[in-house]
Every structure is written in C-alpha cells, then in structure tokens.
Scaffold this active site. Structure first.
Site, mmCIF file in Angstrom:
data_model
loop_
_atom_site.group_PDB
_atom_site.id
_atom_site.type_symbol
_atom_site.label_atom_id
_atom_site.label_comp_id
_atom_site.label_asym_id
_atom_site.label_seq_id
_atom_site.Cartn_x
_atom_site.Cartn_y
_atom_site.Cartn_z
ATOM 1 N N HIS A 1 0.853 -1.187 0.000
ATOM 2 C CA HIS A 1 0.000 0.000 0.000
ATOM 3 C C HIS A 1 0.893 1.242 0.000
ATOM 4 O O HIS A 1 2.069 1.179 0.392
ATOM 5 C CB HIS A 1 -0.894 0.012 1.234
ATOM 6 C CG HIS A 1 -1.933 -1.073 1.234
ATOM 7 N ND1 HIS A 1 -2.996 -1.061 2.099
ATOM 8 C CD2 HIS A 1 -2.078 -2.184 0.467
ATOM 9 C CE1 HIS A 1 -3.746 -2.123 1.879
ATOM 10 N NE2 HIS A 1 -3.208 -2.830 0.893
ATOM 11 N N GLU B 1 1.081 3.777 1.936
ATOM 12 C CA GLU B 1 1.650 4.080 3.253
ATOM 13 C C GLU B 1 2.829 3.161 3.559
ATOM 14 O O GLU B 1 3.856 3.610 4.079
ATOM 15 C CB GLU B 1 0.596 3.903 4.358
ATOM 16 C CG GLU B 1 -0.606 4.806 4.218
ATOM 17 C CD GLU B 1 -1.774 4.150 3.498
ATOM 18 O OE1 GLU B 1 -2.919 4.463 3.863
ATOM 19 O OE2 GLU B 1 -1.556 3.356 2.557
ATOM 20 N N CYS C 1 -5.953 1.804 5.944
ATOM 21 C CA CYS C 1 -6.619 0.528 6.221
ATOM 22 C C CYS C 1 -6.082 -0.016 7.551
ATOM 23 O O CYS C 1 -5.125 0.534 8.107
ATOM 24 C CB CYS C 1 -6.349 -0.447 5.084
ATOM 25 S SG CYS C 1 -4.647 -1.082 5.085
ATOM 26 N N CYS D 1 -2.215 -0.655 7.450
ATOM 27 C CA CYS D 1 -1.434 0.584 7.453
ATOM 28 C C CYS D 1 -1.565 1.311 8.783
ATOM 29 O O CYS D 1 -0.599 1.884 9.279
ATOM 30 C CB CYS D 1 -1.858 1.463 6.281
ATOM 31 S SG CYS D 1 -1.444 0.718 4.681
#
Length: 153
Positions: free
Chosen positions: A51, A53, A81, A84
């Site tokens: 992701h 992040e 999410c 993260c």
C-alpha cells in the site's frame, strides 16, 4: 489542497497512470522536508502489503536509518486501512493527514469492513488460526529476551 497532500495526490496519479495499483499516494515529511513518497504498488509487485503508506514507511525508514519515525507526518490520499493503521503505530509516526475516508474507499471497491468486523468480533474470521504451543518456540523468545544486545521496537 495543501502542499504535501498535493504531492501525495500526484504520487497517486502516477500510480494510476502506471497501473501499479489503487488510487493511493503517500508522502512522509519531517521538519518540513520530504523524506519519502510512495503509491500503491500491489498490482505491480504482486504484494498485498504494498500500500502507499507501507511503501513510503519502508522508504522513510531506509533513508533515515531507523524503524522509528518520530516527528514525521504522513500525508495520504485515503484513510489508512487496518494494516497501514498498525504500521503507522509501529513506526511511531507523529501525525497522519488523509483526504478520502474509508467509506469513500469502500464505495469504489476498497472495502475493509470485513477486517473491522472480525476485529470487533461482529463476524467470524474466515481464516483459521491454530495455537500449537511448543517448548522450542518458547525457547526462542527466552533467547531473544535474555540477549543483552536485543533491540526493542
């Protein structure tokens, strides 16, 4: 749009244009200096943890030479999410600024509600977890704990 959020937005656009993954971009800033940027790379790398992040946290940690990112702010185009969210806390980031909410992400197919429902015990976990205690595994923990050179994180 604020300067660093604009950078995260442009990073997300770069990822969309390259078809690397979802519409997410991230920027990590410390003391007014951009330390790292990243966009969603899940599709490009076949890595479900890539992701925006996570990509930015990995890069910032590498550049700063530390796994603690105290004093850093993460700017990201979507509300983090659960994965993260956890990584943000493990990395000790100071602040997170985000644009789109998890509800807005869910509306375009990035729905984390299953994970939230499992965590809140509102739904049965489809993944089976099996605890198999062992003396050898406990020994690993003891060895690490008694090591005078261990590094806590």
């Amino acid at each position: 749009m604020e300067k660093y959020m604009k950078m995260a937005f442009l990073e997300a656009e770069k990822g969309i244009e390259a078809a690397d993954g979802g519409p997410f971009g991230a920027v990590i800033v410390k003391n007014g200096e951009v330390i790292a940027t990243g966009h969603n790379m899940v599709v490009k790398t076949n890595d479900p943890t890539a992701h925006a992040e996570m990509v930015a946290i990995r890069e910032a940690s590498r550049k700063l030479g530390t796994f603690h990112l105290e004093g850093c702010t993460l700017y990201v185009t979507g509300e983090p999410c659960p994965m993260c969210f956890a990584a943000i806390h493990w990395a000790h980031l100071e602040k997170v600024v985000y644009c789109n909410t998890k509800a807005e992400a869910a509306a375009i197919g990035f729905d984390d509600s299953l994970i939230y429902e499992i965590m809140e015990a509102k739904r049965e976990d489809p993944v089976r977890f099996e605890h198999t205690p062992s003396k050898e595994c406990r020994e690993l923990f003891r060895k690490w704990y008694e090591n005078p050179n261990r590094v806590l994180y």
